[in-house]
Design a protein around this motif. Sequence first.
Motif, PDB file in Angstrom:
ATOM      1  N   LYS A  64       0.803  -1.232  -0.085  1.00 38.10           N
ATOM      2  CA  LYS A  64       0.216  -0.108  -0.125  1.00 38.10           C
ATOM      3  C   LYS A  64       0.752   1.269  -0.054  1.00 38.10           C
ATOM      4  N   PRO A  65       0.500   2.309  -0.643  1.00 33.81           N
ATOM      5  CA  PRO A  65       1.305   3.559  -0.347  1.00 33.81           C
ATOM      6  C   PRO A  65       1.031   4.205   0.813  1.00 33.81           C
ATOM      7  N   CYS A  66       2.079   4.916   1.154  1.00 32.77           N
ATOM      8  CA  CYS A  66       2.139   5.560   2.552  1.00 32.77           C
ATOM      9  C   CYS A  66       0.853   6.435   2.622  1.00 32.77           C
ATOM     10  N   SER A  67       0.301   6.055   3.855  1.00 34.88           N
ATOM     11  CA  SER A  67      -1.008   6.781   4.137  1.00 34.88           C
ATOM     12  C   SER A  67      -1.133   7.167   5.677  1.00 34.88           C
ATOM     13  N   THR A  68       0.021   7.550   6.314  1.00 32.22           N
ATOM     14  CA  THR A  68       0.208   7.909   7.575  1.00 32.22           C
ATOM     15  C   THR A  68       0.462   9.497   7.368  1.00 32.22           C
ATOM     16  N   TRP A  69      -0.685  10.042   8.147  1.00 32.94           N
ATOM     17  CA  TRP A  69      -0.551  11.568   8.068  1.00 32.94           C
ATOM     18  C   TRP A  69      -0.381  11.986   9.541  1.00 32.94           C
ATOM     19  N   PRO A  91      24.443  16.551   0.968  1.00 32.46           N
ATOM     20  CA  PRO A  91      25.032  15.253   0.839  1.00 32.46           C
ATOM     21  C   PRO A  91      26.342  15.176   1.520  1.00 32.46           C
ATOM     22  N   THR A  92      27.168  16.213   1.731  1.00 28.63           N
ATOM     23  CA  THR A  92      28.327  15.954   2.642  1.00 28.63           C
ATOM     24  C   THR A  92      27.908  15.936   4.011  1.00 28.63           C
ATOM     25  N   GLU A  93      26.849  16.307   4.435  1.00 32.67           N
ATOM     26  CA  GLU A  93      26.524  16.232   5.852  1.00 32.67           C
ATOM     27  C   GLU A  93      26.060  14.925   6.397  1.00 32.67           C
ATOM     28  N   GLY A  94      25.679  14.138   5.509  1.00 32.76           N
ATOM     29  CA  GLY A  94      25.101  12.869   5.856  1.00 32.76           C
ATOM     30  C   GLY A  94      23.661  12.733   5.798  1.00 32.76           C
ATOM     31  N   PRO A  95      23.046  11.585   6.034  1.00 35.55           N
ATOM     32  CA  PRO A  95      21.376  11.094   5.804  1.00 35.55           C
ATOM     33  C   PRO A  95      20.591  11.865   6.821  1.00 35.55           C
ATOM     34  N   VAL A  96      21.285  12.191   8.113  1.00 32.55           N
ATOM     35  CA  VAL A  96      20.375  12.801   9.238  1.00 32.55           C
ATOM     36  C   VAL A  96      20.287  14.265   9.139  1.00 32.55           C
ATOM     37  N   VAL A 130       8.515   7.340   6.850  1.00 34.91           N
ATOM     38  CA  VAL A 130       9.927   7.293   7.192  1.00 34.91           C
ATOM     39  C   VAL A 130      10.471   7.822   7.956  1.00 34.91           C
ATOM     40  N   VAL A 131      11.440   7.282   9.221  1.00 32.88           N
ATOM     41  CA  VAL A 131      11.917   8.265  10.033  1.00 32.88           C
ATOM     42  C   VAL A 131      13.498   8.008   9.785  1.00 32.88           C
ATOM     43  N   ALA A 132      14.225   9.137  10.338  1.00 29.99           N
ATOM     44  CA  ALA A 132      15.518   8.994  10.299  1.00 29.99           C
ATOM     45  C   ALA A 132      16.110   9.316  11.911  1.00 29.99           C
ATOM     46  N   ARG A 189      10.918  12.955  11.229  1.00 32.72           N
ATOM     47  CA  ARG A 189      10.264  12.403  10.211  1.00 32.72           C
ATOM     48  C   ARG A 189      10.829  12.890   8.665  1.00 32.72           C
ATOM     49  N   VAL A 190      10.705  12.252   7.742  1.00 35.50           N
ATOM     50  CA  VAL A 190      11.273  12.440   6.375  1.00 35.50           C
ATOM     51  C   VAL A 190       9.833  12.873   5.868  1.00 35.50           C
ATOM     52  N   VAL A 191       9.772  13.913   5.348  1.00 40.21           N
ATOM     53  CA  VAL A 191       8.634  14.600   4.662  1.00 40.21           C
ATOM     54  C   VAL A 191       9.095  15.154   3.397  1.00 40.21           C
ATOM     55  N   ARG A 192       7.858  15.657   2.666  1.00 36.85           N
ATOM     56  CA  ARG A 192       8.465  16.351   1.340  1.00 36.85           C
ATOM     57  C   ARG A 192       9.157  17.531   1.515  1.00 36.85           C
ATOM     58  N   GLY A 193      10.569  17.598   1.055  1.00 32.03           N
ATOM     59  CA  GLY A 193      11.332  18.683   1.066  1.00 32.03           C
ATOM     60  C   GLY A 193      12.260  18.469   2.084  1.00 32.03           C
ATOM     61  N   GLY A 194      12.386  17.598   2.927  1.00 33.88           N
ATOM     62  CA  GLY A 194      13.318  17.454   4.168  1.00 33.88           C
ATOM     63  C   GLY A 194      12.975  16.589   5.283  1.00 33.88           C
TER      64      GLY A 194
END
Length: 115
Positions: A31-36, A51-56, A77-79, A100-105
């Motif tokens: 299922k697509p992500c449906s958590t609001w 990109p040089t800073e890392g994933p979090v 998705v969480v970081a 929390r990973v959201v649109r844009g960051g």
Amino acid sequence: MKRLITTTALDLSLVGSTLVAASPAAPVSAKPCSTWWKVTGRKVAVRRPAPTEGPVATMHTRVDHYLHRGDRVRSCVVAIGRTASGPAYRACGRDGHVWRVVRGGQVPQTCLKRA
């Protein structure tokens, strides 16, 4: 009988290779992500790590845009940003380390509640 076994083995090998080659990274039936999530902070920064800073993200990561109280965002998705000296951030009146990973960051989870 020998011909039937050879044909069946060939058919099964083709089916097996087709399934492996055609299977995507995520199952088709997923299922697509449906958590609001609803923003609880007054003005919350959405941070996008370089990109040089890392994933979090950190509290020193550049701000991409802002969310305001009452906005709804989708995130599945969480970081996790852990530090040796304690929590990774203090935002919206609480300490935390889950972004929390959201649109844009990424947004601190302490500034969100499930909608």
